[in-house]
Design a protein around this motif. Structure first.
Motif: not given
Lengths: 110, 111
Positions: A104-107
């Motif tokens: 769940h990490d946009p990067e």
């Protein structure tokens, strides 16, 4: 060239290394099989003599920072002088368990 | 205020601050969880910033610190390091010393 080879080559070009260990720990993390995303680097070099730990890591990051956070999400660094490495008996601490952050990490869009 | 000013404000007004993924209650990364565990063992209060919820801090601090990953532990305005350094210092007892000293004199970092 694999990411692992790139990392190794860059470190070897930058400093004389008495011992270099690069372990791909990606399979312990929440990424597809055979990924090159999580590494553990042990670098033993005279170049670290007299340098505080934070500077040693910054020096490694200066070499490899452009590979992060893509394609390399995490890089554990153990930077020792040959004396320190011998005093430790050539051992490093174990890596922590993954908590799924990459999911769940946009990067780190997969 | 630009992002560097925000960072400076954070690291100087908090004697011990951890930039991490998630919160101390719900860390979202094993490395951040380990850092929280080490600091919790020391038992002094510490500030934190969840960089997953602060994208500007997240990218700004990487530049500011010359440090591309999280967690990052800052004590009295100085970068101590990431999870590997935190664990080394935790195991050697240096972390406790440093945190306890910072907690005794919280104003020091603002000079």
């Amino acid at each position: 060239m694999s990411i692992a080879t790139t990392i190794e080559n860059r470190v070897r070009e930058e400093m004389p290394v008495a011992h270099l260990e690069l372990v791909n720990e990606s399979d312990q993390h929440n990424v597809p099989e055979n990924s090159e995303t999580h590494f553990r680097l042990v670098a033993v070099s005279e170049a670290f003599a007299g340098m505080p730990r934070v500077r040693r890591h910054q020096r490694i990051y200066a070499l490899l920072g452009d590979l992060m956070p893509q394609p390399v999400h995490a890089l554990r660094i153990h930077a020792w002088t040959p004396e320190e490495w011998n005093a430790r008996g050539g051992r490093v601490e174990a890596s922590p368990a993954c908590r799924g952050g990459s999911k769940h990490d946009p990067e780190l869009g997969q | 205020m630009d992002v560097n000013q925000v960072i400076e404000e954070q690291i100087t007004s908090n004697p011990v601050i951890l930039y991490m993924k998630g919160s101390p209650q719900f860390p979202q990364c094993g490395f951040s969880a380990q850092a929280v565990e080490a600091l919790t063992t020391v038992g002094k209060p510490f500030a934190y910033v969840n960089i997953l919820e602060a994208p500007e801090i997240r990218s700004g601090l990487k530049e500011y610190a010359n440090w591309p990953t999280y967690p990052q532990l800052w004590i009295k305005g100085e970068l101590i390091g990431g999870s590997d350094i935190i664990m080394e210092m935790h195991n050697s007892g240096e972390l406790r010393e440093l945190v306890e000293e910072a907690a005794v004199d919280p104003e020091e970092g603002q000079g």
